[in-house]
Design a protein around this motif. Sequence first.
Motif, PDB file in Angstrom:
ATOM      1  N   ASN A 191       0.828  -1.208   0.000  1.00 44.21           N
ATOM      2  CA  ASN A 191       0.000   0.000   0.000  1.00 44.21           C
ATOM      3  C   ASN A 191       0.859   1.253   0.000  1.00 44.21           C
ATOM      4  O   ASN A 191       0.448   2.285   0.497  1.00 44.21           O
ATOM      5  CB  ASN A 191      -1.030  -0.010   1.135  1.00 44.21           C
ATOM      6  N   ASN A 192       2.056   1.126  -0.576  1.00 46.45           N
ATOM      7  CA  ASN A 192       2.812   2.360  -0.785  1.00 46.45           C
ATOM      8  C   ASN A 192       2.116   3.150  -1.900  1.00 46.45           C
ATOM      9  O   ASN A 192       1.143   2.690  -2.485  1.00 46.45           O
ATOM     10  CB  ASN A 192       4.278   2.058  -1.112  1.00 46.45           C
ATOM     11  N   LEU A 193       2.635   4.337  -2.187  1.00 45.88           N
ATOM     12  CA  LEU A 193       1.871   5.317  -2.962  1.00 45.88           C
ATOM     13  C   LEU A 193       1.314   4.784  -4.290  1.00 45.88           C
ATOM     14  O   LEU A 193       0.115   4.953  -4.578  1.00 45.88           O
ATOM     15  CB  LEU A 193       2.739   6.561  -3.202  1.00 45.88           C
ATOM     16  N   SER A 194       2.150   4.093  -5.088  1.00 48.68           N
ATOM     17  CA  SER A 194       1.687   3.654  -6.408  1.00 48.68           C
ATOM     18  C   SER A 194       0.491   2.706  -6.289  1.00 48.68           C
ATOM     19  O   SER A 194      -0.422   2.754  -7.112  1.00 48.68           O
ATOM     20  CB  SER A 194       2.822   2.965  -7.168  1.00 48.68           C
TER      21      SER A 194
ATOM     22  N   GLN B 121      -1.469   2.526  -3.511  1.00 53.88           N
ATOM     23  CA  GLN B 121      -2.537   3.244  -2.821  1.00 53.88           C
ATOM     24  C   GLN B 121      -3.377   4.059  -3.819  1.00 53.88           C
ATOM     25  O   GLN B 121      -4.606   4.087  -3.736  1.00 53.88           O
ATOM     26  CB  GLN B 121      -1.925   4.170  -1.763  1.00 53.88           C
ATOM     27  N   LEU B 122      -2.683   4.677  -4.790  1.00 56.56           N
ATOM     28  CA  LEU B 122      -3.405   5.451  -5.805  1.00 56.56           C
ATOM     29  C   LEU B 122      -4.334   4.557  -6.626  1.00 56.56           C
ATOM     30  O   LEU B 122      -5.297   5.014  -7.217  1.00 56.56           O
ATOM     31  CB  LEU B 122      -2.409   6.155  -6.743  1.00 56.56           C
ATOM     32  N   ARG B 123      -4.015   3.268  -6.663  1.00 58.31           N
ATOM     33  CA  ARG B 123      -4.794   2.320  -7.468  1.00 58.31           C
ATOM     34  C   ARG B 123      -5.750   1.474  -6.620  1.00 58.31           C
ATOM     35  O   ARG B 123      -6.237   0.436  -7.071  1.00 58.31           O
ATOM     36  CB  ARG B 123      -3.837   1.400  -8.233  1.00 58.31           C
TER      37      ARG B 123
ATOM     38  N   GLU C 276       5.461  -2.139   2.516  1.00 64.51           N
ATOM     39  CA  GLU C 276       6.021  -1.099   1.650  1.00 64.51           C
ATOM     40  C   GLU C 276       6.224  -1.662   0.246  1.00 64.51           C
ATOM     41  O   GLU C 276       6.101  -2.858   0.018  1.00 64.51           O
ATOM     42  CB  GLU C 276       7.336  -0.582   2.256  1.00 64.51           C
ATOM     43  N   CYS C 277       6.590  -0.767  -0.678  1.00 64.30           N
ATOM     44  CA  CYS C 277       6.649  -1.075  -2.120  1.00 64.30           C
ATOM     45  C   CYS C 277       7.315  -2.425  -2.411  1.00 64.30           C
ATOM     46  O   CYS C 277       8.427  -2.695  -1.977  1.00 64.30           O
ATOM     47  CB  CYS C 277       7.418   0.025  -2.834  1.00 64.30           C
ATOM     48  N   LEU C 278       6.617  -3.280  -3.169  1.00 68.00           N
ATOM     49  CA  LEU C 278       7.146  -4.596  -3.521  1.00 68.00           C
ATOM     50  C   LEU C 278       7.775  -4.618  -4.913  1.00 68.00           C
ATOM     51  O   LEU C 278       8.153  -5.677  -5.417  1.00 68.00           O
ATOM     52  CB  LEU C 278       6.036  -5.651  -3.425  1.00 68.00           C
ATOM     53  N   GLY C 279       7.860  -3.471  -5.556  1.00 67.75           N
ATOM     54  CA  GLY C 279       8.591  -3.411  -6.830  1.00 67.75           C
ATOM     55  C   GLY C 279       7.850  -4.031  -8.002  1.00 67.75           C
ATOM     56  O   GLY C 279       8.469  -4.649  -8.869  1.00 67.75           O
ATOM     57  N   ALA C 280       6.552  -3.904  -8.034  1.00 68.21           N
ATOM     58  CA  ALA C 280       5.791  -4.372  -9.196  1.00 68.21           C
ATOM     59  C   ALA C 280       4.726  -3.317  -9.511  1.00 68.21           C
ATOM     60  O   ALA C 280       3.560  -3.626  -9.745  1.00 68.21           O
ATOM     61  CB  ALA C 280       5.167  -5.730  -8.926  1.00 68.21           C
ATOM     62  N   CYS C 281       5.169  -2.060  -9.543  1.00 68.99           N
ATOM     63  CA  CYS C 281       4.261  -0.913  -9.564  1.00 68.99           C
ATOM     64  C   CYS C 281       3.413  -0.828 -10.822  1.00 68.99           C
ATOM     65  O   CYS C 281       2.338  -0.215 -10.802  1.00 68.99           O
ATOM     66  CB  CYS C 281       5.070   0.368  -9.397  1.00 68.99           C
ATOM     67  N   GLU C 282       3.885  -1.416 -11.915  1.00 68.89           N
ATOM     68  CA  GLU C 282       3.081  -1.329 -13.146  1.00 68.89           C
ATOM     69  C   GLU C 282       1.880  -2.275 -13.101  1.00 68.89           C
ATOM     70  O   GLU C 282       1.031  -2.235 -13.987  1.00 68.89           O
ATOM     71  CB  GLU C 282       3.949  -1.595 -14.381  1.00 68.89           C
ATOM     72  N   TYR C 283       1.835  -3.129 -12.101  1.00 67.95           N
ATOM     73  CA  TYR C 283       0.701  -4.053 -11.945  1.00 67.95           C
ATOM     74  C   TYR C 283      -0.140  -3.702 -10.719  1.00 67.95           C
ATOM     75  O   TYR C 283      -0.859  -4.546 -10.199  1.00 67.95           O
ATOM     76  CB  TYR C 283       1.190  -5.487 -11.825  1.00 67.95           C
TER      77      TYR C 283
END
Lengths: 440, 175
Positions: free
Chosen positions: B82-85, B87-89, B122-129
């Motif tokens: 649920n980091n920003l990228s 959370q926005l989605r 925190e961010c798991l490094g798959a932000c495009e999905y």
Amino acid sequence: MPAATELRGSHGKAAGPVLTKDFGTADLYKLAVYEKIGGYQAWRKALTTMQPAEVTGEVKASGLRGRGGAGFPTGTKWGFLPPPDGGPRYVVVNADESEPGTAKDRYLMENHPHQLVEGILIACYAIQAHHAWIYIRGEYDLQHDLVAAAIAEARTAGYLGEQPLGTEFPIDIHLYRGHGAYICGEETALLESLEGKRAQPRSRPPFPAVKGAWGRPTLLNNVETLSTLPWIISNGGAAYAKFGTEKSPGTRLFTVSGDVQRPGNYEMELGKPFSHLINDLAGGPFPGHSIKVWWPGGCSAPVLTGEMLETPSDMESLAAIGSMGGSGGVIVADDRRCVVRCAYRLLQFYAHESCGKCTPCRVGGNWAVRTYERVLAGEGTAADLATFDRIQTGLAAGRCLCGLGDSAGWVIQWTMERFRDEYEEHILRHTCSVEAAARA
Amino acid sequence: MTLSDHTLKEIRELPPKYPHIRSAVMPALDLVQEELGMLTQEAMTQVAQALQVDPGYVEGVATFYSLFHLEPVGKHHLYVCNNLSCQLRGAEELLTHIKESIGVSEYGQVSADGLFSVEPVECLGACEYAPMLRADHRFHYDLTPAKIDTLLKEWRGDREGKKARKEAHPRAGSH
């Protein structure tokens, strides 16, 4: 899994010229496929026809700068290692990608693991290291397995091992899994973790080039940086330097995420404007919305506004407007988003990930989170504007051993600088017109 | 809960793989967590004895890193970014939906049937999905509440519990 997962970003006809040029080729992760498109020819060229200093020379000529975050010239970094003294020295690969909004190293490892392995071998030869350690974040299970499989294939094929390509230059590549700590992206914290300790950054000097992993000379490079090396050795440093700008040569793999229509990992020549990346490649904002705020290089790169989309993507242009290239992770938020709430989420992140070693970062992050919580609950007072200022000045200006505290401070500083009216609305009037409009 | 002889043997075989014995501590804790689902005090002491390091040192490492569980978790532990990228989605809505679906009120709480627990990460490094989650060593992408329902149903049918890591990635094990 990615075999069945749609590639999002540069691939096929839309592939970039360097890192992703072969993306979209079926089964690219297999050695036989990689060999068919010229794989390991750069390694053969470097190991059998070039002196280590010549390899470093090509990388210096390319002007390649580290793609992990700091943007330090790669060839110069290699030059910091003392001459071999007969004892061990290491290449350590930073595959601990965890800067929010950054997924490009994952994209490279799961789709093109042999390109990375070949780059690691080239770096090992250049600095005369016989062992490389890939420190990969623990959550990257599939990527770990794919890179491990690529190393095993390359060993069987004789590209590494006791006598790579029949030479007397033994090389082995090892994998080490992280266990969930953003701080390990910082190179000295990563080394502590690799040595089996709590990942708290070291005081420098000594720098890792002199005293790194297990007390020995160590070169640390990021996955994307190393993945660029096969192309540079095959085509020459001068050819790479033709891409990009004079001071930021080449291409880089950007991750675009958030409020865009086609989030993905896109390879783009440095210097092209971010509007090309965000609007043309990533599809721009959703219909009826506009881009309000974006982070150009992970959330640690100071925030920019929708009016700044024409900013060129080279590091100098970003520095000129108070930001930085960072990790290449571009997070985009549109006009429905409250900047104070975004900043709150990011401060939660920095507070959670602070390793606790330096007081300003350990205390400041949590203090900021509590202040944001009070303000977002409509309980802010006029004094909180000064409180935010006090916290961010306490975090910034290099008061800590690593950059985590600075980055946290920058989020507060630059969101306030660019969106002060939103902070004032929350703090003084206890409302949020942005979220009210989005709900209406 | 203490460790089986088999796991202890595996732990004793770790040190030669590393230039220094301390680097074997985290791989050893991985083996513990694979067997017990969490790190118990007894098991950490066993690791310290097996690797001949101080028990306090082992605990110090275990408490630093987020992926080590010091409390029990469900058979399927859901790491929801649920980091920003994300959370926005819509990550917050997903988290609420998951908590309601598995019947827990707090993050980290184990569902009554022992099958599930969930935590925001925190961010798991798959932000495009985005939004996405990680469970049983796998990423799940482009999530919606409906997709969560399908996953939970699948896991409820999988009474055997966690799949072995190798089975989770057919592609990686195929060559």
